[in-house]
Design a protein around this motif. Structure first.
Motif, PDB file in Angstrom:
ATOM      1  N   ASP A 144       0.857  -1.184   0.000  1.00  9.73           N
ATOM      2  CA  ASP A 144       0.000   0.000   0.000  1.00  9.73           C
ATOM      3  C   ASP A 144       0.893   1.235   0.000  1.00  9.73           C
ATOM      4  OD1 ASP A 144      -1.652   2.129   0.612  1.00  9.73           O
ATOM      5  OD2 ASP A 144      -2.817   1.044   2.110  1.00  9.73           O
ATOM      6  N   SER A 145       0.796   2.063  -1.048  1.00 12.07           N
ATOM      7  CA  SER A 145       1.668   3.233  -1.176  1.00 12.07           C
ATOM      8  C   SER A 145       1.444   4.256  -0.068  1.00 12.07           C
ATOM      9  CB  SER A 145       1.441   3.901  -2.535  1.00 12.07           C
ATOM     10  OG  SER A 145       1.764   3.022  -3.582  1.00 12.07           O
ATOM     11  N   MET A 146       0.319   4.167   0.628  1.00 14.07           N
ATOM     12  CA  MET A 146       0.018   5.126   1.691  1.00 14.07           C
ATOM     13  C   MET A 146       0.491   4.642   3.059  1.00 14.07           C
ATOM     14  SD  MET A 146      -3.705   6.665   0.600  1.00 14.07           S
ATOM     15  CE  MET A 146      -4.615   5.128   0.753  1.00 14.07           C
ATOM     16  N   LEU A 147       1.254   3.535   3.089  1.00 14.72           N
ATOM     17  CA  LEU A 147       1.650   2.940   4.360  1.00 14.72           C
ATOM     18  C   LEU A 147       2.718   3.755   5.081  1.00 14.72           C
ATOM     19  CD1 LEU A 147       0.829   0.477   5.964  1.00 14.72           C
ATOM     20  CD2 LEU A 147       2.656  -0.815   4.872  1.00 14.72           C
ATOM     21  N   GLY A 148       3.480   4.552   4.349  1.00 18.80           N
ATOM     22  CA  GLY A 148       4.494   5.397   4.969  1.00 18.80           C
ATOM     23  C   GLY A 148       5.687   4.602   5.461  1.00 18.80           C
ATOM     24  N   GLN A 149       6.269   5.020   6.603  1.00 21.16           N
ATOM     25  CA  GLN A 149       7.481   4.407   7.131  1.00 21.16           C
ATOM     26  C   GLN A 149       7.294   2.926   7.446  1.00 21.16           C
ATOM     27  OE1 GLN A 149      10.599   5.298   7.678  1.00 21.16           O
ATOM     28  NE2 GLN A 149      10.528   7.452   7.099  1.00 21.16           N
ATOM     29  N   ASP A 150       6.071   2.517   7.815  1.00 20.73           N
ATOM     30  CA  ASP A 150       5.822   1.108   8.127  1.00 20.73           C
ATOM     31  C   ASP A 150       6.108   0.199   6.943  1.00 20.73           C
ATOM     32  OD1 ASP A 150       5.096   1.686  10.692  1.00 20.73           O
ATOM     33  OD2 ASP A 150       2.941   1.680  10.316  1.00 20.73           O
ATOM     34  N   ALA A 151       6.000   0.741   5.736  1.00 16.41           N
ATOM     35  CA  ALA A 151       6.248  -0.067   4.535  1.00 16.41           C
ATOM     36  C   ALA A 151       7.664  -0.622   4.519  1.00 16.41           C
ATOM     37  CB  ALA A 151       6.015   0.779   3.283  1.00 16.41           C
ATOM     38  N   VAL A 152       8.604   0.119   5.094  1.00 14.83           N
ATOM     39  CA  VAL A 152       9.998  -0.326   5.127  1.00 14.83           C
ATOM     40  C   VAL A 152      10.135  -1.587   5.973  1.00 14.83           C
ATOM     41  CG1 VAL A 152      12.335   0.310   5.834  1.00 14.83           C
ATOM     42  CG2 VAL A 152      10.857   2.017   4.756  1.00 14.83           C
ATOM     43  N   ASN A 153       9.543  -1.574   7.166  1.00 12.42           N
ATOM     44  CA  ASN A 153       9.627  -2.749   8.042  1.00 12.42           C
ATOM     45  C   ASN A 153       8.918  -3.951   7.438  1.00 12.42           C
ATOM     46  OD1 ASN A 153      10.990  -1.184   9.983  1.00 12.42           O
ATOM     47  ND2 ASN A 153       9.047  -0.475  10.874  1.00 12.42           N
ATOM     48  N   VAL A 154       7.757  -3.711   6.838  1.00  8.15           N
ATOM     49  CA  VAL A 154       7.009  -4.803   6.207  1.00  8.15           C
ATOM     50  C   VAL A 154       7.802  -5.378   5.046  1.00  8.15           C
ATOM     51  CG1 VAL A 154       4.906  -5.390   4.957  1.00  8.15           C
ATOM     52  CG2 VAL A 154       4.789  -3.837   6.897  1.00  8.15           C
ATOM     53  N   ALA A 155       8.392  -4.506   4.235  1.00  7.39           N
ATOM     54  CA  ALA A 155       9.183  -4.956   3.078  1.00  7.39           C
ATOM     55  C   ALA A 155      10.360  -5.817   3.521  1.00  7.39           C
ATOM     56  CB  ALA A 155       9.668  -3.748   2.284  1.00  7.39           C
ATOM     57  N   LYS A 156      11.041  -5.381   4.592  1.00 11.22           N
ATOM     58  CA  LYS A 156      12.184  -6.149   5.105  1.00 11.22           C
ATOM     59  C   LYS A 156      11.739  -7.519   5.594  1.00 11.22           C
ATOM     60  CE  LYS A 156      15.218  -2.338   6.553  1.00 11.22           C
ATOM     61  NZ  LYS A 156      15.774  -1.602   7.721  1.00 11.22           N
ATOM     62  N   ALA A 157      10.576  -7.556   6.283  1.00 13.08           N
ATOM     63  CA  ALA A 157      10.078  -8.824   6.827  1.00 13.08           C
ATOM     64  C   ALA A 157       9.762  -9.822   5.712  1.00 13.08           C
ATOM     65  CB  ALA A 157       8.840  -8.566   7.684  1.00 13.08           C
ATOM     66  N   PHE A 158       9.116  -9.349   4.656  1.00 12.26           N
ATOM     67  CA  PHE A 158       8.785 -10.257   3.549  1.00 12.26           C
ATOM     68  C   PHE A 158      10.029 -10.660   2.758  1.00 12.26           C
ATOM     69  CE2 PHE A 158       4.375  -9.037   4.247  1.00 12.26           C
ATOM     70  CZ  PHE A 158       3.709 -10.208   3.911  1.00 12.26           C
ATOM     71  N   LYS A 159      10.947  -9.732   2.628  1.00  6.74           N
ATOM     72  CA  LYS A 159      12.193 -10.050   1.920  1.00  6.74           C
ATOM     73  C   LYS A 159      12.950 -11.153   2.655  1.00  6.74           C
ATOM     74  CE  LYS A 159      16.714  -8.082   0.815  1.00  6.74           C
ATOM     75  NZ  LYS A 159      17.602  -6.906   0.977  1.00  6.74           N
ATOM     76  N   ASP A 160      13.067 -11.037   3.984  1.00  5.05           N
ATOM     77  CA  ASP A 160      13.802 -12.021   4.774  1.00  5.05           C
ATOM     78  C   ASP A 160      13.018 -13.310   4.968  1.00  5.05           C
ATOM     79  OD1 ASP A 160      15.745 -10.071   5.026  1.00  5.05           O
ATOM     80  OD2 ASP A 160      15.064  -9.395   6.989  1.00  5.05           O
ATOM     81  N   GLY A 161      11.683 -13.205   5.057  1.00  4.58           N
ATOM     82  CA  GLY A 161      10.875 -14.389   5.343  1.00  4.58           C
ATOM     83  C   GLY A 161      10.523 -15.217   4.129  1.00  4.58           C
ATOM     84  N   VAL A 162       9.923 -14.594   3.124  1.00  7.43           N
ATOM     85  CA  VAL A 162       9.426 -15.329   1.960  1.00  7.43           C
ATOM     86  C   VAL A 162      10.340 -15.157   0.751  1.00  7.43           C
ATOM     87  CG1 VAL A 162       7.406 -15.720   0.480  1.00  7.43           C
ATOM     88  CG2 VAL A 162       7.098 -14.895   2.803  1.00  7.43           C
ATOM     89  N   GLY A 163      10.947 -13.984   0.679  1.00  6.70           N
ATOM     90  CA  GLY A 163      11.719 -13.657  -0.526  1.00  6.70           C
ATOM     91  C   GLY A 163      10.829 -12.861  -1.465  1.00  6.70           C
ATOM     92  N   VAL A 164      11.383 -11.873  -2.120  1.00  8.88           N
ATOM     93  CA  VAL A 164      10.616 -11.014  -3.014  1.00  8.88           C
ATOM     94  C   VAL A 164      11.357 -10.865  -4.333  1.00  8.88           C
ATOM     95  CG1 VAL A 164       9.722  -8.674  -3.361  1.00  8.88           C
ATOM     96  CG2 VAL A 164       9.596  -9.709  -1.096  1.00  8.88           C
ATOM     97  N   THR A 165      10.676 -11.119  -5.440  1.00  8.41           N
ATOM     98  CA  THR A 165      11.301 -10.938  -6.764  1.00  8.41           C
ATOM     99  C   THR A 165      10.818  -9.672  -7.458  1.00  8.41           C
ATOM    100  OG1 THR A 165       9.590 -12.218  -7.916  1.00  8.41           O
ATOM    101  CG2 THR A 165      11.474 -13.448  -7.045  1.00  8.41           C
TER     102      THR A 165
END
Length: 500
Positions: A224-245
């Motif tokens: 969600d583009s309106m998530l703000g700073q929280d988007a960074v933490n969420v992105a890191k969690a998915f990158k480390d947990g599931v992997g993101v292409t």
């Protein structure tokens, strides 16, 4: 989405352009303003630091000091660095060598995954693929039903053996979907997975289980583009947990500060593949970093605008229209058809927002009411073929009948006809290589004929002084609204009913 950031950056560069030479202190002051603007837009601090450092290094080098126009050079550097943090270049979906290509969607609840799944399926179908949607979000209430409705709308089948609402195993559903897709020879499988309101172990384990079961070719992180700073933490969690292409940005039409869009690609190291605006299933497009950077700097996105037009307008029909304009044969029927084609291109505010300098017309764009286009169409639809193709026959009684038939007033009919005639003159002049000089017209938008002379949905009450005729009969007709009305005064450049 980037309105405030664009305004701040535009003001910063405006100060630069007033200087013939740039000193180190000028550049430092500019960088402070840019840094402040990015932080206020909720861009991640680590992204801001690397962004400012890169600009500083280039701005203090020979690239700027030896430039003929150093201010423009700084703007170009900022544009280049914005493009880099947005992903450098456009990336495409990596299709599997042996179908089906499996695309897994992951993200938080409320990020727009399910709607995005429908949009992506529609887009793939238009690319001559044969997609199938998989309802593996069995947690959120009615998620399966929502996906089935979307699938029906876009004409794409949905694999949904479980009813959801907390019932069923999503990993089994995903695994069975792949077997079904291979047997039925679908080329792409889109797996919609469950999200949560925040990152938790259960959601991540389920996502990992689905990933391991289907071995996806693409794992798209939907943010969600309106998530703000929280988007960074969420992105890191998915990158480390599931992997993101790859990343998909949703809700880019929101009024938030948009920091997620400028942070997430840099944080995940994955390219932004698509962007989405609104709930409409056509509000979906491939993401081009250089075009988005250009929009942020209020330099427009003419390339995307041209591509939209090429999809909508037929080249042969356009040539016929050009001949009609040149031969003074352009009619209200032609105008109606062109307006309908224009509407097919998408949201009018979004289209106008792609024009260079659109940021300076922010209030006019906000005030623009798209329902006025429908009102204009209603007026023309209420005309007979004779009246559409020969507006000169529109006498007082005909205009009154048209007004009643379209649910408008005679004044509105008069305004439309007057503005159409002005637009026809503008286009004829331009077809001969000339530059029009008719008050109240804009060649880009056909003289402001669209919108019927309204400002943000409200009638303009400005009247031209001395517009009453000296002929008593004509004056009486004017008083009753029966034709003979003078065109409204409007500022040069007014278009689609918008005025400064």
């Amino acid at each position: 989405m980037f309105g405030n950031l664009s305004d701040r950056l535009s003001d910063t560069f405006k100060n630069l352009r007033s200087k013939g030479r740039l000193s180190a202190s000028d550049i430092d002051a500019t960088l402070r303003d840019i840094r402040r603007a990015l932080l206020e837009a909720d861009v991640a601090l680590e992204v801001v630091k690397s962004f400012i450092a890169a600009i500083r290094e280039r701005a203090l080098g020979d690239e700027v000091s030896k430039a003929l126009n150093p201010a423009q050079q700084v703007v170009q550097i900022v544009n280049d660095e914005l493009t880099k943090i947005l992903g450098r270049e456009n990336k495409r979906i990596q299709f599997a060598k042996s179908p089906p290509t499996v695309i897994m969607l992951a993200g938080l609840q409320g990020s727009g995954k399910t709607t995005l799944a429908g949009k992506l399926a529609k887009w793939l179908k238009e690319q001559n693929q044969t997609p199938i949607l998989v309802a593996a979000d069995l947690q959120r209430p009615n998620a399966v039903t929502q996906l089935q409705i979307l699938g029906e709308k876009v004409g794409v089948p949905v694999f949904a053996p479980e009813s959801g609402n907390g019932v069923g195993d999503p990993i089994t559903v995903a695994k069975d979907a792949i077997a079904h897709a291979k047997k039925a020879q679908f080329s792409v499988v889109i797996v919609d997975t469950a999200g949560r309101l925040g990152i938790d172990e259960e959601m991540m384990q389920q996502a990992i289980g689905i990933r391991d079961a289907v071995s996806p070719d693409e794992i798209l992180f939907v943010v969600d583009s309106m998530l703000g700073q929280d988007a960074v933490n969420v992105a890191k969690a998915f990158k480390d947990g599931v992997g993101v292409t790859g990343v998909v940005l949703t809700k880019l039409d929101g009024d938030s500060r948009g920091g997620a869009a400028l942070s997430v690609a840099n944080i995940t190291g994955a390219p932004i593949l698509f962007s989405s605006t609104g709930e409409d299933l056509d509000s979906f497009e491939p993401f081009y970093p250089e075009r988005m950077a250009s929009r942020i700097l209020d330099m427009g996105d003419v390339v995307s605008l041209i591509e939209q037009a090429q999809k909508t307008f037929d080249e042969e029909e356009s040539k016929k229209l050009a001949d009609k304009i040149a031969n003074d044969e352009f009619t209200l029927q032609d105008f109606l058809e062109q307006m309908q084609q224009l509407r097919k291109m998408g949201n009018m505010k979004s289209l106008l927002g792609m024009l260079p300098g659109a940021g300076k017309m922010k209030q006019q764009l906000e005030d623009f009411d798209e329902s006025e286009i429908a009102r204009t169409e209603a007026i023309i639809f209420s005309m007979t073929p004779l009246e559409r193709n020969g507006p000169k026959v529109l006498n007082g009684s005909r205009r009154m009948r048209i007004a009643k038939g379209s649910g408008t007033s005679v004044t509105e009919v008069n305004q439309l006809v007057n503005r159409f005639e002005q637009a026809a003159k503008v286009m004829k002049t331009m077809s001969k290589g000339g530059m029009p000089n008719i008050p109240g017209t804009n060649p880009v938008t056909m003289g402001g004929a669209v919108g019927g002379g309204y400002i943000g949905g409200k009638k303009s009450t400005t009247k031209k002084k001395g517009s009453k005729s000296g002929n008593p009969a004509k004056r009486a007709a004017e008083n009753q609204g029966l034709g003979f009305s003078q065109p409204q005064e409007s500022k040069p450049g007014s278009a689609f009913g918008l005025r400064n």
